[in-house]
Design an enzyme around this catalytic site. Structure first.
Site, PDB file in Angstrom:
ATOM      1  N   HIS A  94       0.844  -1.196   0.000  1.00 41.48           N
ATOM      2  CA  HIS A  94       0.000   0.000   0.000  1.00 41.48           C
ATOM      3  C   HIS A  94       0.876   1.241   0.000  1.00 41.48           C
ATOM      4  CE1 HIS A  94      -3.132   2.858   1.101  1.00 41.48           C
ATOM      5  NE2 HIS A  94      -3.960   1.944   0.633  1.00 41.48           N
ATOM      6  N   ASP A 139      -8.037  -5.439  -0.134  1.00 38.71           N
ATOM      7  CA  ASP A 139      -8.498  -6.278  -1.241  1.00 38.71           C
ATOM      8  C   ASP A 139      -8.109  -7.749  -1.080  1.00 38.71           C
ATOM      9  OD1 ASP A 139      -9.710  -4.192  -2.677  1.00 38.71           O
ATOM     10  OD2 ASP A 139      -7.770  -3.532  -3.436  1.00 38.71           O
TER      11      ASP A 139
END
Ligand code: CMC
Length: 380
Positions: free
Chosen positions: A265, A322
């Site tokens: 991320h 996700d």
């Protein structure tokens, strides 16, 4: 022209002052309007969260009822949109359809007679209708209509899955899991799609077209599209014999473009707090629905191996939101290419809150600079 800072991918550039959500990427903290997402999940519904993001405070009972009733009032769409939907090829990706239909809503909106404040509620009401229609076209079911007696997420599920002439049974386990998932997706400061929405709005593009572009941005595999890519990756691991270490090595190989989907991320250099909650929801729903899902077991093993690997430790790569969300969608019965559509439904209040904040702040048109590296002036 002055001094230009070169910052590809806006890695170190703050482009807005915002009070909607806050992330501490080192500590793994996410706040919506100051409230930790872990508290919101326990105490609020998706509709209360949407109200909070859009208006800055949680609603009292009267405000919540008014907000919910308005959404119910706006949940029908012009019949011509059904005809337009019919013209899309069946194989077209649902995110492309959703983005197009959201933009097309502009053609059927009576801007003169709708208050700007109500536009947000129109979209909260209509996006689930468009998503359900997209799904039903894909699986060959006739269009369905909203049920005004139901809570937002129950209505969403009914619009997706109801079968003509059959009574639709609401499953509270599924509604609860989906509502929580929508909350976890609701806002995440300046990600690619949210910044896209703000950028379009800054040029005075209308709300529906700005959100349509946000949906397109979300479609990308490095952004929201990662949820579909994760399940495809896990299925490929199983198909190719289940050797997890081989896939982890592939992700580490700089000559191979493959990346471990659902890992890493831009901001979180620690566990994504949303991923921790999503993992628990996935485990709960799989257990409560009595499903045996080898994908969940594989995902857990992959996570364990990756987070102990020196490459992932050094680069601070952890599972993101996700990584486990697709497992929940699959348990609910949502096909892979609809996963990112579900993400879009969750992110909608966040996108709209940013669009609204950008307008209230009277932000200037977004217009970055560039470092020109082409030819100097030359003659033909
Ligand atoms: N697998 C293997 N290596 C990775 C991964 C990964 N998933 N993610 C990052 N790296 C490596 C990358 O190769 C780079 O290595 P080096 O420094 O040697 O060049 C380093 O880690 C930093 O990566 P980056 O690409 O410079 O970081 P970024 O902030 O530009 O990208 C990201 C963030 C999320 C796009 C990236 O981590 C990625 O591609 N992850 C996989 C896709 C994914 O799961 N996306 C969902 C993101 S969260 C939800 C959302 O936004 O919708």
């Amino acid at each position: 022209t002055g001094f230009i800072t070169f910052d590809p991918g806006f890695k170190n550039t703050g482009i807005v002052k915002s009070s909607i959500s806050f992330i501490d990427g080192e500590k793994g903290i996410l706040l919506y309007r100051g409230y930790p997402v872990e508290q919101i999940i326990k105490k609020c519904s998706f509709i209360e969260t949407s109200y909070l993001l859009l208006n800055g405070e949680l609603p009292n009972t009267e405000q919540l009822n008014f907000f919910s009733e308005k959404i119910k009032e706006f949940n029908s769409i012009n019949h011509k949109i059904y005809q337009i939907l019919d013209k899309f090829p069946v194989f077209y990706h649902p995110m492309g359809i959703l983005s197009s239909l959201t933009c097309i809503l502009t053609a059927f909106t009576d801007y003169i007679n709708i208050k700007e404040e109500d536009m947000f509620l129109h979209l909260l009401a209509k996006l689930p209708v468009l998503a359900a229609l997209t799904y039903r076209k894909k699986v060959g079911l006739p269009p369905s209509y909203a049920d005004k007696d139901l809570y937002y997420t129950s209505n969403l599920l009914k619009m997706f899955f109801s079968i003509p002439k059959k009574c639709y049974q609401i499953n509270p386990i599924i509604t609860d899991a989906l509502d929580k998932l929508l909350i976890l997706h609701a806002d995440h400061e300046q990600n690619c799609s949210t910044t896209t929405v703000r950028l379009l709005g800054s040029a005075y593009v209308g709300l529906f077209s700005s959100i349509s572009s946000g949906i397109s941005a979300l479609w990308g595999r490095l952004h929201g599209g990662a949820n579909q890519a994760v399940i495809e990756m896990l299925e490929n691991i199983i198909k190719s014999g289940g050797n997890i270490n081989k896939w982890v090595d592939k992700a580490k190989d700089k000559k191979d473009p493959f990346r471990l989907m659902g890992f890493g991320h831009r901001i979180y250099k620690n566990f994504d707090p949303r991923a921790k909650i999503v993992k628990k929801i996935a485990e709960k729903i799989i257990c409560e629905l009595g499903i045996h899902d080898p994908i969940l077991e594989l995902a857990k093993k992959l996570e364990k191996i990756a987070i102990q690997d020196p490459y992932f430790i050094e680069k601070k790569l952890y599972p993101n939101i996700d990584f486990y969300s697709g497992i929940i969608y699959q348990a609910i019965g949502i096909p892979k290419d609809m996963f990112t559509v579900m993400f879009a439904l969750g992110r909608l209040p966040g996108w709209m809150a940013h669009w609204k904040e950008m307008r209230l702040n009277q932000e200037p048109i977004g217009r970055p600079r560039q470092i020109y590296i082409g030819y100097k002036k030359r003659n033909i």
